[in-house]
Design a protein around this motif. Structure first.
Motif, PDB file in Angstrom:
ATOM      1  N   LYS A  22       0.796  -1.281   0.011  1.00  0.00           N
ATOM      2  CA  LYS A  22       0.063  -0.206  -0.118  1.00  0.00           C
ATOM      3  C   LYS A  22       0.850   1.250  -0.028  1.00  0.00           C
ATOM      4  N   GLU A  23       1.756   1.195   0.767  1.00  0.00           N
ATOM      5  CA  GLU A  23       2.863   2.308   0.704  1.00  0.00           C
ATOM      6  C   GLU A  23       3.362   2.686  -0.453  1.00  0.00           C
ATOM      7  N   ILE A  24       3.965   1.666  -1.257  1.00  0.00           N
ATOM      8  CA  ILE A  24       4.414   1.613  -2.678  1.00  0.00           C
ATOM      9  C   ILE A  24       3.396   2.102  -3.551  1.00  0.00           C
ATOM     10  N   GLU A  25       2.062   1.778  -3.658  1.00  0.00           N
ATOM     11  CA  GLU A  25       1.073   2.199  -4.279  1.00  0.00           C
ATOM     12  C   GLU A  25       0.702   3.829  -4.030  1.00  0.00           C
ATOM     13  N   ASP A  26       0.651   4.073  -2.692  1.00  0.00           N
ATOM     14  CA  ASP A  26       0.467   5.545  -2.431  1.00  0.00           C
ATOM     15  C   ASP A  26       1.445   6.249  -2.814  1.00  0.00           C
ATOM     16  N   LYS A  72       0.279  12.055  -9.420  1.00  0.00           N
ATOM     17  CA  LYS A  72      -0.481  13.344  -9.230  1.00  0.00           C
ATOM     18  C   LYS A  72       0.538  14.545  -9.581  1.00  0.00           C
ATOM     19  N   LYS A  73       1.451  14.512  -8.571  1.00  0.00           N
ATOM     20  CA  LYS A  73       2.475  15.629  -9.161  1.00  0.00           C
ATOM     21  C   LYS A  73       2.840  15.913 -10.542  1.00  0.00           C
ATOM     22  N   LYS A  74       3.087  14.985 -11.225  1.00  0.00           N
ATOM     23  CA  LYS A  74       3.540  14.983 -12.387  1.00  0.00           C
ATOM     24  C   LYS A  74       2.476  15.678 -13.324  1.00  0.00           C
ATOM     25  N   ALA A  75       1.371  15.192 -13.197  1.00  0.00           N
ATOM     26  CA  ALA A  75       0.061  15.655 -13.783  1.00  0.00           C
ATOM     27  C   ALA A  75      -0.165  17.136 -13.595  1.00  0.00           C
ATOM     28  N   GLU A  76      -0.097  17.451 -12.481  1.00  0.00           N
ATOM     29  CA  GLU A  76      -0.417  18.932 -11.936  1.00  0.00           C
ATOM     30  C   GLU A  76       0.379  19.656 -12.610  1.00  0.00           C
ATOM     31  N   THR A  77       1.900  19.210 -12.722  1.00  0.00           N
ATOM     32  CA  THR A  77       2.904  19.958 -13.109  1.00  0.00           C
ATOM     33  C   THR A  77       2.733  20.344 -14.547  1.00  0.00           C
ATOM     34  N   ALA A  78       2.241  19.395 -15.362  1.00  0.00           N
ATOM     35  CA  ALA A  78       1.885  19.405 -16.568  1.00  0.00           C
ATOM     36  C   ALA A  78       0.834  20.108 -16.946  1.00  0.00           C
ATOM     37  N   LEU A  79      -0.293  20.489 -16.300  1.00  0.00           N
ATOM     38  CA  LEU A  79      -1.370  21.048 -16.249  1.00  0.00           C
ATOM     39  C   LEU A  79      -0.770  22.617 -16.255  1.00  0.00           C
ATOM     40  N   ARG A  80      -0.148  22.748 -15.276  1.00  0.00           N
ATOM     41  CA  ARG A  80       0.204  24.185 -14.920  1.00  0.00           C
ATOM     42  C   ARG A  80       1.174  24.776 -16.092  1.00  0.00           C
ATOM     43  N   ALA A  81       1.886  23.688 -16.784  1.00  0.00           N
ATOM     44  CA  ALA A  81       2.703  24.282 -17.793  1.00  0.00           C
ATOM     45  C   ALA A  81       1.982  24.480 -19.047  1.00  0.00           C
ATOM     46  N   GLU A  82       0.607  24.217 -19.150  1.00  0.00           N
ATOM     47  CA  GLU A  82      -0.247  24.452 -20.502  1.00  0.00           C
ATOM     48  C   GLU A  82      -0.579  26.003 -20.360  1.00  0.00           C
ATOM     49  N   PRO A  83      -0.621  26.466 -21.748  1.00  0.00           N
ATOM     50  CA  PRO A  83      -0.605  27.872 -22.072  1.00  0.00           C
ATOM     51  C   PRO A  83      -2.017  28.358 -21.242  1.00  0.00           C
ATOM     52  N   ALA A  84      -2.069  29.762 -20.874  1.00  0.00           N
ATOM     53  CA  ALA A  84      -3.149  30.296 -20.212  1.00  0.00           C
ATOM     54  C   ALA A  84      -4.308  30.462 -21.433  1.00  0.00           C
ATOM     55  N   PRO A  85      -5.544  30.412 -20.612  1.00  0.00           N
ATOM     56  CA  PRO A  85      -6.585  30.505 -21.692  1.00  0.00           C
ATOM     57  C   PRO A  85      -6.769  32.132 -22.200  1.00  0.00           C
ATOM     58  N   LYS A  89      -7.357  16.032 -15.074  1.00  0.00           N
ATOM     59  CA  LYS A  89      -7.245  16.067 -13.861  1.00  0.00           C
ATOM     60  C   LYS A  89      -7.727  14.844 -13.115  1.00  0.00           C
ATOM     61  N   GLU A  90      -9.159  14.407 -13.682  1.00  0.00           N
ATOM     62  CA  GLU A  90      -9.796  13.028 -13.061  1.00  0.00           C
ATOM     63  C   GLU A  90      -8.886  12.006 -13.362  1.00  0.00           C
ATOM     64  N   GLU A  91      -8.145  11.853 -14.730  1.00  0.00           N
ATOM     65  CA  GLU A  91      -7.403  10.558 -15.137  1.00  0.00           C
ATOM     66  C   GLU A  91      -6.126  10.717 -14.251  1.00  0.00           C
ATOM     67  N   ALA A  92      -5.551  11.747 -13.938  1.00  0.00           N
ATOM     68  CA  ALA A  92      -4.300  11.802 -13.288  1.00  0.00           C
ATOM     69  C   ALA A  92      -4.600  11.243 -11.642  1.00  0.00           C
ATOM     70  N   GLU A  93      -5.913  11.408 -11.099  1.00  0.00           N
ATOM     71  CA  GLU A  93      -6.164  11.200  -9.756  1.00  0.00           C
ATOM     72  C   GLU A  93      -6.356   9.802  -9.679  1.00  0.00           C
ATOM     73  N   LYS A  94      -6.791   9.047 -10.850  1.00  0.00           N
ATOM     74  CA  LYS A  94      -6.978   7.539 -10.653  1.00  0.00           C
ATOM     75  C   LYS A  94      -5.971   6.592  -9.891  1.00  0.00           C
ATOM     76  N   ARG A 136      -3.380   3.904  -9.768  1.00  0.00           N
ATOM     77  CA  ARG A 136      -2.909   2.890 -10.575  1.00  0.00           C
ATOM     78  C   ARG A 136      -1.842   1.939  -9.597  1.00  0.00           C
ATOM     79  N   LEU A 137      -1.496   1.063 -10.494  1.00  0.00           N
ATOM     80  CA  LEU A 137      -0.568   0.058  -9.945  1.00  0.00           C
ATOM     81  C   LEU A 137       0.826   0.181 -10.549  1.00  0.00           C
ATOM     82  N   PRO A 138       1.982   0.285 -10.097  1.00  0.00           N
ATOM     83  CA  PRO A 138       3.159   0.199 -10.783  1.00  0.00           C
ATOM     84  C   PRO A 138       3.636  -0.848 -11.422  1.00  0.00           C
ATOM     85  N   GLU A 139       4.586  -0.617 -12.502  1.00  0.00           N
ATOM     86  CA  GLU A 139       5.175  -2.125 -13.016  1.00  0.00           C
ATOM     87  C   GLU A 139       6.017  -2.721 -12.180  1.00  0.00           C
TER      88      GLU A 139
END
Length: 523
Positions: free
Chosen positions: A163-167, A174-187, A204-209, A211-214
């Motif tokens: 569980k610790e590994i999965e968390d 989640k951090k990577k997705a948030e960084t990518a979203l912030r990097a997108e051009p402003a509206p 955002k929803e997809e990033a928060e789902k 997942r299990l690591p390889e």
């Protein structure tokens, strides 16, 4: 005891009649063997199962040889033989595709016997009383204890769950997705379009789902978390040790510590449960770090105090650790190795002397060994491509200037000098190049020769025969060579005398088993 046993068996109620007494006396006095058999039978009938382990006549593990009172057990011998698989001693046999069972077991047993003889002789000569020897054994034991202490108190108490590994994995995603979203051009200024808002929400929803690591990612994360938790547990354990101890630091002494202070070896700067830490220990650390800063001195004292606590705890637990067969075996092996080393240094090495006459005789008898290699004066062109090398060779044979082509085409640093490499020793070349150089004449173009860095073309300019190396340059080399040989012979004579005075018994029956195994092996 026999009488008592028979009586209790024949009279369960505990009543003792005259007939029983007479029978008991008869058995005891006239049939002692029968009494022994009866008592033995009753022992196995009524004794609990675990009592068998205390049976005084239990079969001992077989031995392969006895050297005086010291046994070389079958287990020890097998362990030593198995270690040979990882040494150079069987490298040749393995490279020739021979199995290890073809090794000469008797010869190897002789080596083990010699080791026991040398270790015993070292003890007879008092080597085991040597302070350096005692310290070496103590340090070796302490290192084992420290390792086990760390395993028990740190490593075994730091674990990582799935569980610790999965968390951890999902938090990083989640951090990577948030960084990518912030990097997108402003509206645009007119406001964000509905479609763009939906896309962002979906991302955002997809990033928060969850997942299990390889598997590979999982193992990498496990190691990272475990390393962090191990450090944390280690820190906690050290603090725990310090809380339980009475550590006192004498600030006045600490401030006065310097590289020039008087009697630092008898001046305590701190105590750990009454055990002193001397200023000399702090000065030694200061000297290594070349630092006399007050904060540094304080950190050194804290570190030395912690070392004392850890060492003391390891020694305390060592009484139990040392009972473990594996640790006991390793300590005994190290002790034997140290004794053998001391025996060679104190009983054999001092009698080995090499005089000037022996050095001169060796030098004259091995003239060929003390001659410098022939040297060749050459120019070089080195290229990566075979076709280019062949083309350059054709040009050179037609009269092209070697220096010009070397400057323009060679990839060797000598290109700056038109390919000149000067005088090169013959032992620097492959056999193919050496044979070509031996038959060359000044001006000859040789090659191309394939090598590790490409294709080489040489222009030959001459050869110098190797000269005899002066004695002074090889004196130490000769001294060591003669010394090694004399040491070997002296050691062999000493061991031979020991074999004449110490009783050696070889269990041929057990050794035969190894011989049969050898014969069954496929060469």
């Amino acid at each position: 005891m026999v009488k008592s046993t028979v009586k209790s068996t024949r009279n369960p109620a505990g009543k003792t009649g005259a007939r029983c007494k007479q029978t008991d006396i008869l058995i005891s006095r006239h049939y002692p063997f029968l009494a022994f058999v009866l008592s033995l039978s009753l022992f196995f009938v009524f004794a609990p199962q675990r009592a068998a382990a205390r049976w005084p006549f239990a079969a001992k593990k077989p031995y392969l040889a006895k050297v005086g009172d010291i046994e070389i057990t079958v287990d020890e011998f097998v362990g030593e033989v198995n270690k040979l698989h990882t040494t150079e001693r069987v490298g040749k046999a393995i490279s020739e595709e021979k199995t290890f069972v073809v090794q000469d077991y008797r010869k190897f047993l002789d080596e083990l016997i010699n080791n026991k003889l040398m270790a015993s002789e070292a003890v007879r000569l008092g080597a085991d009383k040597d302070h350096a020897f005692i310290d070496a054994i103590e340090n070796y034991r302490l290192n084992f204890f420290l390792d086990r202490l760390k395993t028990d108190e740190v490593i075994n108490k730091a674990s990582v769950s799935d569980k610790e590994i999965e968390d951890y994995y999902n938090e990083e995603l989640k951090k990577k997705a948030e960084t990518a979203l912030r990097a997108e051009p402003a509206p645009p200024k007119s406001g964000e379009k509905a479609g763009e808002a939906v896309v962002k929400a979906e991302k955002k929803e997809e990033a928060e789902k969850p997942r299990l690591p390889e598997p590979r990612e999982k193992e990498a994360i496990r190691r990272a978390i475990l390393a962090r938790k191990t450090k944390e547990r280690e820190k906690d354990y050290f603090e725990e040790l310090k809380r339980r101890a009475d550590i006192r630091v004498y600030d006045g002494v600490l401030k006065g510590i310097s590289m020039t202070m008087e009697k630092p070896w008898s001046t305590a700067v701190s105590t750990v449960d009454g055990e002193p830490i001397y200023a000399s220990e702090v000065i030694e650390e200061m000297g290594r770090a070349k630092n006399e800063d007050e904060e540094f001195k304080k950190s050194v004292v804290e570190r030395l105090a912690l070392h004392k606590l850890i060492d003391r705890e390891a020694r305390k637990r060592g009484r139990d650790y040392e009972k473990e067969p594996e640790i006991k075996k390793k300590v005994e092996r190290f002790r034997e190795e140290r004794l053998i080393d001391l025996f060679k240094k104190t009983a054999v090495l001092p009698v080995v002397k090499v005089d000037e006459k022996e050095i001169l005789e060796y030098y004259d008898a091995n003239v060929a060994r003390f001659v410098e290699p022939d040297r060749f004066n050459l120019r070089l062109i080195l290229v990566k491509d075979k076709d280019m090398a062949d083309s350059l060779k054709d040009e050179l044979e037609k009269g092209a200037d070697f220096g010009y082509l070397a400057r323009g085409r060679s990839v060797d640093p000598s290109k700056e000098k038109g390919g000149e490499v000067g005088w090169v020793a013959a032992n620097q070349f492959s056999m193919e190049i050496f044979q070509a150089l031996k038959g060359a004449k000044p001006g000859d173009i040789l090659g191309p020769f394939a090598g590790e860095y490409g294709y080489s073309i040489f222009q030959y300019h001459g050869m110098k025969k190797g000269e005899k190396i002066p004695l002074e340059r090889v004196r130490d080399q000769i001294d060591r060579a003669i010394g090694r040989e004399k040491f070997k012979k002296t050691l062999e004579r000493y061991i031979s005398r020991l074999r004449e005075t110490v009783t050696i018994e070889i269990n041929e029956e057990e050794l035969k088993r190894f011989g049969e195994y050898k014969r069954e092996g496929k060469d």
